[in-house]
Design a protein around this motif. Structure first.
Motif, short mmCIF file in Angstrom:
data_model
loop_
_atom_site.label_atom_id
_atom_site.label_comp_id
_atom_site.label_asym_id
_atom_site.label_seq_id
_atom_site.Cartn_x
_atom_site.Cartn_y
_atom_site.Cartn_z
N SER A 109 0.80 -1.23 0.00
CA SER A 109 0.00 0.00 0.00
C SER A 109 0.83 1.27 0.00
O SER A 109 0.36 2.32 -0.44
CB SER A 109 -0.96 0.00 1.19
OG SER A 109 -0.23 -0.06 2.39
N GLU A 110 2.09 1.22 0.46
CA GLU A 110 2.88 2.43 0.53
C GLU A 110 3.17 3.05 -0.84
O GLU A 110 3.43 4.24 -0.93
CB GLU A 110 4.21 2.18 1.28
CG GLU A 110 5.19 1.27 0.56
CD GLU A 110 4.89 -0.22 0.68
OE1 GLU A 110 5.53 -1.00 -0.06
OE2 GLU A 110 4.04 -0.60 1.49
N GLY A 111 3.14 2.31 -1.89
CA GLY A 111 3.43 2.87 -3.22
C GLY A 111 2.21 3.27 -4.02
O GLY A 111 2.32 3.90 -5.07
N PHE A 112 1.04 2.93 -3.52
CA PHE A 112 -0.20 3.12 -4.28
C PHE A 112 -0.51 4.60 -4.54
O PHE A 112 -0.64 5.02 -5.70
CB PHE A 112 -1.35 2.45 -3.53
CG PHE A 112 -2.67 2.49 -4.21
CD1 PHE A 112 -2.84 1.99 -5.48
CD2 PHE A 112 -3.78 3.02 -3.56
CE1 PHE A 112 -4.07 2.02 -6.11
CE2 PHE A 112 -5.02 3.04 -4.16
CZ PHE A 112 -5.16 2.54 -5.45
N LEU A 113 -0.60 5.39 -3.48
CA LEU A 113 -0.93 6.81 -3.67
C LEU A 113 0.15 7.57 -4.43
O LEU A 113 -0.19 8.39 -5.30
CB LEU A 113 -1.25 7.46 -2.33
CG LEU A 113 -2.53 6.98 -1.67
CD1 LEU A 113 -2.73 7.65 -0.31
CD2 LEU A 113 -3.74 7.19 -2.56
N PRO A 114 1.43 7.32 -4.19
CA PRO A 114 2.45 7.99 -5.01
C PRO A 114 2.33 7.64 -6.50
O PRO A 114 2.56 8.50 -7.36
CB PRO A 114 3.78 7.51 -4.43
CG PRO A 114 3.46 7.21 -3.00
CD PRO A 114 2.05 6.65 -3.04
N ALA A 115 1.97 6.40 -6.81
CA ALA A 115 1.81 6.02 -8.22
C ALA A 115 0.64 6.78 -8.84
O ALA A 115 0.76 7.31 -9.96
CB ALA A 115 1.59 4.52 -8.34
N LEU A 116 -0.48 6.84 -8.12
CA LEU A 116 -1.64 7.58 -8.65
C LEU A 116 -1.32 9.06 -8.80
O LEU A 116 -1.65 9.68 -9.82
CB LEU A 116 -2.85 7.40 -7.73
CG LEU A 116 -3.42 5.99 -7.60
CD1 LEU A 116 -4.62 5.99 -6.65
CD2 LEU A 116 -3.79 5.41 -8.95
N SER A 117 -0.64 9.63 -7.81
CA SER A 117 -0.32 11.06 -7.90
C SER A 117 0.70 11.33 -9.00
O SER A 117 0.67 12.38 -9.63
CB SER A 117 0.15 11.61 -6.56
OG SER A 117 1.36 11.04 -6.17
N GLY A 118 1.59 10.38 -9.26
CA GLY A 118 2.54 10.54 -10.36
C GLY A 118 1.83 10.62 -11.71
O GLY A 118 2.19 11.44 -12.56
N ILE A 119 0.83 9.78 -11.89
CA ILE A 119 0.04 9.83 -13.12
C ILE A 119 -0.69 11.17 -13.21
O ILE A 119 -0.67 11.83 -14.25
CB ILE A 119 -0.94 8.65 -13.21
CG1 ILE A 119 -0.17 7.34 -13.37
CG2 ILE A 119 -1.93 8.84 -14.35
CD1 ILE A 119 -1.01 6.08 -13.23
N CYS A 120 -1.29 11.59 -12.11
CA CYS A 120 -2.01 12.87 -12.10
C CYS A 120 -1.08 14.04 -12.39
O CYS A 120 -1.44 14.96 -13.13
CB CYS A 120 -2.72 13.08 -10.76
SG CYS A 120 -4.11 11.96 -10.51
N ARG A 121 0.14 14.02 -11.82
CA ARG A 121 1.11 15.09 -12.09
C ARG A 121 1.46 15.15 -13.57
O ARG A 121 1.57 16.22 -14.15
CB ARG A 121 2.38 14.89 -11.27
CG ARG A 121 2.36 15.55 -9.93
CD ARG A 121 3.74 15.61 -9.29
NE ARG A 121 4.51 14.39 -9.37
CZ ARG A 121 4.37 13.34 -8.55
NH1 ARG A 121 3.48 13.38 -7.57
NH2 ARG A 121 5.12 12.26 -8.69
N ALA A 122 1.68 13.99 -14.17
CA ALA A 122 2.04 13.96 -15.60
C ALA A 122 0.91 14.50 -16.46
O ALA A 122 1.15 15.02 -17.55
CB ALA A 122 2.38 12.53 -16.01
#
Length: 157
Positions: A109-122
């Motif tokens: 779970s620790e990587g889930f939100l950063p992955a979603l936010s990375g897509i949103c940032r892009a």
């Protein structure tokens, strides 16, 4: 996790022609199930449960359906470019034609939100979505995703 790691190969990018949200989620679940060797219904039910919490349409024609799965070992992401836009209940009322599906292991779970936010940032401006809509091949779309991710990760002067 970098976007490039989520989409390691051009097979992560599809062209789909769903008529509505239910058909889109079914198609994405079918594709994910074939890649993961897991029953489609497990994936579809998890995605439907997430959509009941609120639409995953981000606006400006982009959606990010996502869920965490207890049995999943590695993240899976699929980019689908729709043949024609469909309504996914976006706040801005715009129909969706770019869909980023993200399935994530519940145990990581620790990587889930950063992955979603990375897509949103892009996707924060219209440059990348516009490029993805014009990509002539899955390989070209993948290169665009990787370039946007790298640009986001490089420090600005």
């Amino acid at each position: 996790m970098a976007i490039a790691d989520l989409f390691p190969a051009a097979e992560g990018i599809l062209s789909l022609g769903p008529a509505n949200k239910a058909e889109l989620l079914d198609m994405l679940s079918t594709e994910a199930a074939s890649r993961l060797g897991h029953p489609k219904d497990d994936i579809l039910q998890a995605l439907l449960a997430r959509e009941k919490l609120g639409s995953t349409a981000l606006g400006r024609g982009v959606a990010l359906p996502h869920t965490r799965l207890s049995w999943l070992q590695e993240p899976l992401a699929i980019l689908a470019r729709l043949n024609r836009p469909i309504d996914l209940d976006a706040r801005d009322g715009e129909p969706v034609d770019l869909v980023f599906l993200v399935l994530w292991p519940e145990s990581a779970s620790e990587g889930f939100l950063p992955a979603l936010s990375g897509i949103c940032r892009a996707l924060r401006d219209d440059h990348l979505p516009r490029q993805l809509r014009q990509a002539r091949s899955a390989a070209e779309a993948l290169a665009m995703l990787q370039a946007a991710d790298q640009q986001d990760r490089d420090p600005q002067p």
